[in-house]
Design a protein around this motif. Structure first.
Motif, short mmCIF file in Angstrom:
data_model
loop_
_atom_site.label_atom_id
_atom_site.label_comp_id
_atom_site.label_asym_id
_atom_site.label_seq_id
_atom_site.Cartn_x
_atom_site.Cartn_y
_atom_site.Cartn_z
N MET A 143 0.84 -1.18 0.00
CA MET A 143 0.00 0.00 0.00
C MET A 143 0.88 1.24 0.00
O MET A 143 1.87 1.32 0.72
N GLU A 164 -2.25 6.97 -0.50
CA GLU A 164 -3.60 6.44 -0.67
C GLU A 164 -4.61 7.39 -0.02
O GLU A 164 -4.33 7.99 1.01
N VAL A 191 -9.40 4.56 1.54
CA VAL A 191 -8.72 3.31 1.20
C VAL A 191 -7.92 2.81 2.41
O VAL A 191 -7.93 1.62 2.73
N LEU A 192 -7.24 3.73 3.07
CA LEU A 192 -6.50 3.36 4.28
C LEU A 192 -7.45 2.83 5.35
O LEU A 192 -7.17 1.82 6.00
N MET A 226 -10.37 1.41 5.07
CA MET A 226 -10.92 0.09 4.76
C MET A 226 -9.86 -1.00 4.88
O MET A 226 -10.18 -2.15 5.14
N ALA A 227 -8.58 -0.63 4.74
CA ALA A 227 -7.50 -1.61 4.86
C ALA A 227 -7.14 -1.88 6.32
O ALA A 227 -6.61 -2.94 6.64
N TYR A 228 -7.39 -0.92 7.20
CA TYR A 228 -7.05 -1.09 8.61
C TYR A 228 -8.00 -2.09 9.26
O TYR A 228 -9.20 -2.08 9.01
N GLY A 229 -7.45 -2.89 10.14
CA GLY A 229 -8.27 -3.82 10.91
C GLY A 229 -8.82 -3.16 12.15
O GLY A 229 -8.43 -2.04 12.51
N ALA A 244 -12.16 0.62 -4.04
CA ALA A 244 -11.84 -0.50 -3.17
C ALA A 244 -11.61 -1.79 -3.94
O ALA A 244 -10.92 -2.69 -3.48
N ASP A 276 -17.80 -0.67 5.89
CA ASP A 276 -16.72 0.09 5.24
C ASP A 276 -16.88 1.59 5.51
O ASP A 276 -15.90 2.28 5.80
N LYS A 331 -15.78 2.21 9.07
CA LYS A 331 -14.32 2.25 9.22
C LYS A 331 -13.75 3.59 8.76
O LYS A 331 -12.84 4.14 9.39
#
Length: 133
Positions: free
Chosen positions: A1, A5, A9-10, A12-15, A96, A104, A107
């Motif tokens: 990544m 970004e 986008v960040l 949605m990528a984070y847990g 995404a 999403d 988040k």
């Protein structure tokens, strides 16, 4: 990544663990700057006052933290509603690369609320501290 970004986008990528840590750090930062910036932290003048001052500081910390958490939750809800209204689902799904859902958007709002809260912590710093930068 990539580091360039977009925020969504960040987010949605984070847990959830990373988002929780960001939220806790943001709430802690605002609480600490409010307490220290407003000089709310008590120091005992005599040894006999030590226990009472500890209770005062615990009460102050709890009160400020509860207030910051409430404002954080309101900010989260407002940003979630804003994201649902303003970010087009098809555009977000295209970025995404998969279908998106309400989680999403949550988040994205979670990360936004955390970043805005850290910005709030910087905003409540005393003028003397800001002028040193």
């Amino acid at each position: 990544m990539d580091y360039d970004e977009p925020l969504w986008v960040l987010a949605m990528a984070y847990g959830p663990v990373r988002l929780v840590l960001l939220a806790v750090m943001a709430i802690g930062a605002v609480s600490a700057t409010l307490i220290l910036g407003a000089d709310l932290w008590e120091r005992p003048r005599r040894r006999a006052q030590r226990e009472q001052v500890i209770l005062f500081n615990l009460a102050t910390t709890a009160t400020v933290a509860i207030g910051v958490v409430v404002f954080y939750l309101v900010l989260f809800i407002l940003s979630w509603v804003g994201a649902l209204l303003l970010i087009d689902e098809q555009v977000l799904a295209g970025i995404a690369g998969n279908p998106v859902n309400a989680l999403d958007y949550a988040k994205i709002s979670w990360l936004t609320a955390s970043l805005a809260t850290v910005g709030g912590a910087l905003g409540v710093l005393p003028r003397e501290v800001v002028n040193t930068f």
